[in-house]
Design a protein around this motif. Sequence first.
Motif, mmCIF file in Angstrom:
data_model
loop_
_atom_site.group_PDB
_atom_site.id
_atom_site.type_symbol
_atom_site.label_atom_id
_atom_site.label_comp_id
_atom_site.label_asym_id
_atom_site.label_seq_id
_atom_site.Cartn_x
_atom_site.Cartn_y
_atom_site.Cartn_z
ATOM 1 N N ARG A 678 0.835 -1.204 0.000
ATOM 2 C CA ARG A 678 0.000 0.000 0.000
ATOM 3 C C ARG A 678 0.875 1.261 0.000
ATOM 4 N NH1 ARG A 678 -2.063 3.928 3.013
ATOM 5 N NH2 ARG A 678 -0.815 3.360 4.827
ATOM 6 N N ARG A 679 1.893 1.258 0.841
ATOM 7 C CA ARG A 679 2.785 2.411 0.916
ATOM 8 C C ARG A 679 3.568 2.610 -0.388
ATOM 9 N NH1 ARG A 679 4.425 4.376 6.134
ATOM 10 N NH2 ARG A 679 3.068 3.563 7.793
ATOM 11 N N GLU A 680 3.944 1.525 -1.020
ATOM 12 C CA GLU A 680 4.660 1.607 -2.294
ATOM 13 C C GLU A 680 3.805 2.289 -3.352
ATOM 14 O OE1 GLU A 680 6.155 -1.396 -5.882
ATOM 15 O OE2 GLU A 680 5.256 -2.206 -4.042
ATOM 16 N N HIS A 681 2.571 1.860 -3.476
ATOM 17 C CA HIS A 681 1.686 2.439 -4.494
ATOM 18 C C HIS A 681 1.302 3.875 -4.135
ATOM 19 C CE1 HIS A 681 0.763 -1.032 -7.221
ATOM 20 N NE2 HIS A 681 1.402 -1.644 -6.224
ATOM 21 N N LEU A 682 1.170 4.154 -2.836
ATOM 22 C CA LEU A 682 0.896 5.520 -2.406
ATOM 23 C C LEU A 682 2.078 6.428 -2.766
ATOM 24 C CD1 LEU A 682 -0.940 7.507 -0.904
ATOM 25 C CD2 LEU A 682 0.216 6.840 1.223
ATOM 26 N N LEU A 683 3.306 5.926 -2.608
ATOM 27 C CA LEU A 683 4.499 6.683 -2.987
ATOM 28 C C LEU A 683 4.487 7.009 -4.475
ATOM 29 C CD1 LEU A 683 7.383 7.796 -2.676
ATOM 30 C CD2 LEU A 683 8.222 5.429 -2.860
ATOM 31 N N ALA A 684 4.231 6.027 -5.309
ATOM 32 C CA ALA A 684 4.210 6.263 -6.759
ATOM 33 C C ALA A 684 3.148 7.286 -7.135
ATOM 34 C CB ALA A 684 3.975 4.949 -7.497
ATOM 35 N N HIS A 685 1.991 7.179 -6.495
ATOM 36 C CA HIS A 685 0.883 8.096 -6.785
ATOM 37 C C HIS A 685 1.186 9.505 -6.288
ATOM 38 C CE1 HIS A 685 -3.032 9.869 -7.094
ATOM 39 N NE2 HIS A 685 -3.181 9.919 -5.783
ATOM 40 N N LYS A 686 1.591 9.630 -5.021
ATOM 41 C CA LYS A 686 1.805 10.947 -4.423
ATOM 42 C C LYS A 686 2.992 11.660 -5.043
ATOM 43 C CE LYS A 686 2.932 13.324 -0.122
ATOM 44 N NZ LYS A 686 2.306 14.539 -0.643
ATOM 45 N N ALA A 687 4.126 10.967 -5.174
ATOM 46 C CA ALA A 687 5.318 11.603 -5.733
ATOM 47 C C ALA A 687 5.070 12.039 -7.176
ATOM 48 C CB ALA A 687 6.515 10.665 -5.657
ATOM 49 N N ALA A 731 8.836 -2.892 -3.934
ATOM 50 C CA ALA A 731 8.793 -1.649 -3.172
ATOM 51 C C ALA A 731 10.115 -0.897 -3.283
ATOM 52 C CB ALA A 731 8.464 -1.938 -1.711
ATOM 53 N N VAL A 732 11.227 -1.629 -3.162
ATOM 54 C CA VAL A 732 12.545 -0.991 -3.283
ATOM 55 C C VAL A 732 12.737 -0.440 -4.696
ATOM 56 C CG1 VAL A 732 15.037 -1.382 -3.241
ATOM 57 C CG2 VAL A 732 13.579 -2.367 -1.446
ATOM 58 N N ALA A 733 12.309 -1.187 -5.699
ATOM 59 C CA ALA A 733 12.410 -0.738 -7.088
ATOM 60 C C ALA A 733 11.628 0.561 -7.289
ATOM 61 C CB ALA A 733 11.908 -1.817 -8.039
ATOM 62 N N THR A 734 10.472 0.657 -6.656
ATOM 63 C CA THR A 734 9.661 1.870 -6.765
ATOM 64 C C THR A 734 10.344 3.048 -6.089
ATOM 65 O OG1 THR A 734 7.600 0.628 -6.920
ATOM 66 C CG2 THR A 734 7.434 2.912 -6.188
ATOM 67 N N VAL A 735 10.926 2.821 -4.916
ATOM 68 C CA VAL A 735 11.658 3.890 -4.222
ATOM 69 C C VAL A 735 12.784 4.411 -5.112
ATOM 70 C CG1 VAL A 735 13.211 4.399 -2.302
ATOM 71 C CG2 VAL A 735 11.109 3.119 -1.885
ATOM 72 N N TRP A 765 7.680 5.873 -15.363
ATOM 73 C CA TRP A 765 7.268 6.166 -13.988
ATOM 74 C C TRP A 765 6.365 5.034 -13.506
ATOM 75 C CZ3 TRP A 765 9.032 9.614 -10.615
ATOM 76 C CH2 TRP A 765 8.314 9.809 -9.433
ATOM 77 N N PRO A 766 6.508 4.596 -12.264
ATOM 78 C CA PRO A 766 5.679 3.488 -11.766
ATOM 79 C C PRO A 766 4.189 3.816 -11.846
ATOM 80 C CG PRO A 766 7.460 3.986 -10.240
ATOM 81 C CD PRO A 766 7.447 5.085 -11.251
ATOM 82 N N ALA A 767 3.417 2.864 -12.348
ATOM 83 C CA ALA A 767 1.964 3.042 -12.459
ATOM 84 C C ALA A 767 1.306 2.420 -11.232
ATOM 85 C CB ALA A 767 1.440 2.383 -13.735
ATOM 86 N N HIS A 768 0.733 3.247 -10.374
ATOM 87 C CA HIS A 768 0.137 2.721 -9.149
ATOM 88 C C HIS A 768 -1.222 2.097 -9.431
ATOM 89 C CE1 HIS A 768 -2.251 6.419 -9.335
ATOM 90 N NE2 HIS A 768 -3.060 5.863 -8.433
ATOM 91 N N ASP A 769 -1.610 1.156 -8.581
ATOM 92 C CA ASP A 769 -2.915 0.508 -8.655
ATOM 93 C C ASP A 769 -3.818 1.149 -7.608
ATOM 94 O OD1 ASP A 769 -5.140 -1.077 -8.640
ATOM 95 O OD2 ASP A 769 -4.088 -2.970 -8.217
#
Length: 838
Positions: A678-687, A731-735, A765-769
């Motif tokens: 959840r935090r990973e996808h929130l990071l991709a979305h918010k950033a 998650a690390v890849a997204t960071v 750019w990471p595509a969040h779900d």
Amino acid sequence: MNTYAPEEVERKWQRIWEEKGSFHVEADPKRPKYYVLEMFPYPSGRIHMGHVRNYSIGDVVARFKRMEGYNVLHPMGWDAFGMPAENAAIKHGVHPAAWTFENIDTMRVQLKRLGYSYDWRRELATCHPGYYVHEQKFFLDFLKRGLAYRKKSPQNWCETCHTVLANEQVIEGCCWRCDNKVVQKDLEQWFLRITAYADELLDDLKKLEGGWPERVLTMQRNWIGKSVGAQIDFPLERPTASGVTSITVFSTRQDTVFGATFMSLAAEHPLVAELIADSPEKDTVLAFAAKVRDMDRIVRTAEDMEKEGVFTGAYCINPVTGARMPIHVANFVLMGYGTGAVMAVPAHDQRDFEYAKKYGLPMKVVITPKDETLDVASLTEAYTDPGVLVDSGEFTGMDNEAAKERIADFLEAKDMGRRSVNYRLRDWNVSRQRYWGAPIPVIYCPKCGVVPVPESDLPVLLPREVKTRPDGRSPLPETPDFVNTTCPVCGEAARRETDTFDTFFESSWYFARYASARQTDRPFDPEEVGYWLPVDQYIGGIEHAILHLLYSRFFVKALRDDGYVAFDEPFTNLLTQGMVIKDGSKMSKSKGNVVDPDVMIKRYGADTVRLFALFAAPPEKDLDWSDTGIDGAARFLSRLWRLVRDELSGMLTAALPCEAFSDADLTALPPVFKELRRREHLLAHKAGSDIRERFQFNTAIAAAMETVNFLFANVEALRREPKGARVVSSAVATVLTVLSPMAPHICEELWEAMGHADSLAGRPWPAHDPKALLTDEVEVVIQVNGKLRGKIDVARDAARDDVERLALSEPNVARHLTGKTIRKVVVIPGKLVNVVAG
């Protein structure tokens, strides 16, 4: 490489990017383009922290837009002509060209060391003949259609720099470059008729609303300064020796013309000398005019400045009343606005009121409030509000605003004046009496007059074999090989123009040259410039709000009308970044608070310097330098390195950012893995949102830091479950992907360490779900009769009856229902329960 060594990592990836041509770009009509550009630097010799901040902002935008799928143009060049290079070269006893190119070499190395993603193949320097040959051609085009012209007039002159300055280059009476006092000097100069585009420059600001800061739009509107009114002719009591019979004024208040009682002239007004030719006041007037001419323009128009003046001894006649009006020279009247003459209406203009009071000049009330009477003797200040005309002939009794049109009709019918539009904007003086600039391509022939250099003879080369003068004066007038030539029309002996272009001439079109920087036969390829231009995102300092940005807008419109380009505005969006300050003031050598980027890069690495410059403040705000702050940025990157290379290295795989996982996969893992996802996808979305929509790099970085903190806090729990390796790796890849525009080198290195064969520079750019952002529980607010009484956490898919039961059993809610009858319970799933009771 187990220990983080920034310099080793950064040089490795800079070499890889260069070898692969990672940031080379070509026009591709099949792909959406994005042109991001930072204002190019003057090659002073060393970059400073302001440069680092500006170019780091641009590089994040460029890298992010590539990740979003755009074909990104991100070039760099050098604003290489101008007085600073010449002055510095004189000081150090070297040629300006040698000084400039040596500085370019130094600064290029510095910029490359920071890892900016420029397409260096497009690099340009405005002092290169291959560049300025095209602007010489532009000038000839402008000359053909009257957009360029030559005239003699009083000019701002800097005695220290030995050159004229445009009005925009005079700051509070001083030279914008050397900060020394500016005086007035009559000179023959070349001008560009920017006023021909005044209306379009003003109207097209509407196209930039939403893309440019409102502050900049307001500054340009005010500088153009459009005023609608009338020109009114005031006959002279006695014609001058040269036959001048009247003084023409421009006024937006023709409704007050019946109240004009004296005339005020600017000290620079050419009529002053004629009016006082045989006047006893001649010496007094000349001394006063000389003093006023050199005063700061801003000071002269300040409301609180003491109004001063002298009587010329001459009179004019008010055309509508026949009254005899004394003519004064006043310090608050400028030649740069209107006609340099002002009809003084002291009862209805505060400046005129103060002046009339001081010198005992007559006043006449011609506007009063409705149903009121104003007495001149009782006035303590000018009446400037709307009202009704009095003592104004046939217009008496009219509303003063409505009377403006009627009086304008009257003046035109009686041949006393005419409707007029005035602008504060003045034509752009492009002549400079300095050596280090592009030669103006004109020849002066005793027989043929002013003759343009034939296009076939371009470029007119700036001679390199000259010695600069210690006092800064141009050596060109005393360089026979340059000055002496033949007239291309009659073949007789002639001389070249020895003035060079204002350096803003070069910076007014460089952004278009980047589209095809190696074209030789033309300034740019029409297809290339048609694809890339206008610039999608321009980044630079607020100090260029009027000078560079206004000139560039004018240049594009002029080039459009000459058939070079097909767009109207050069920069669709503008970001004006704040300054870098230290100890409460802007960094400067004089204040002794400069931080050397090279020292910081050597100590911390380029990624740390970039990260701090982006994290310390939003881009539009000033950045306050902090040793603690840059230490914190360094600690974070070291912590990120340890997380990937040490703490999680045993379980990391080459997973993709925001990799998809089935519910079954996640359900089989401990809850911490689902929370990590959840935090990973929130990071991709918010950033992504923060960068894309607001350029809030600091909050995007903060979101990545929070994810890293979560990984560290749960590292033991994550390592205990090998089946969750791909969730952790994703998650690390997204960071790393999210941080890569800000700190590209370390992210590339850690990305490679995870086992990825490709480069992050080419990743999307990471595509969040959106579903991954949902938590298992939601917070529900409970109200009793509309007032907040509690909150509860319930399962996202909880049944309505269960939510109602839990809400009613919440202690504070139950207390507020004691002794009351529940009449109705409204449940909005996942959000609200409202209990109606009485």
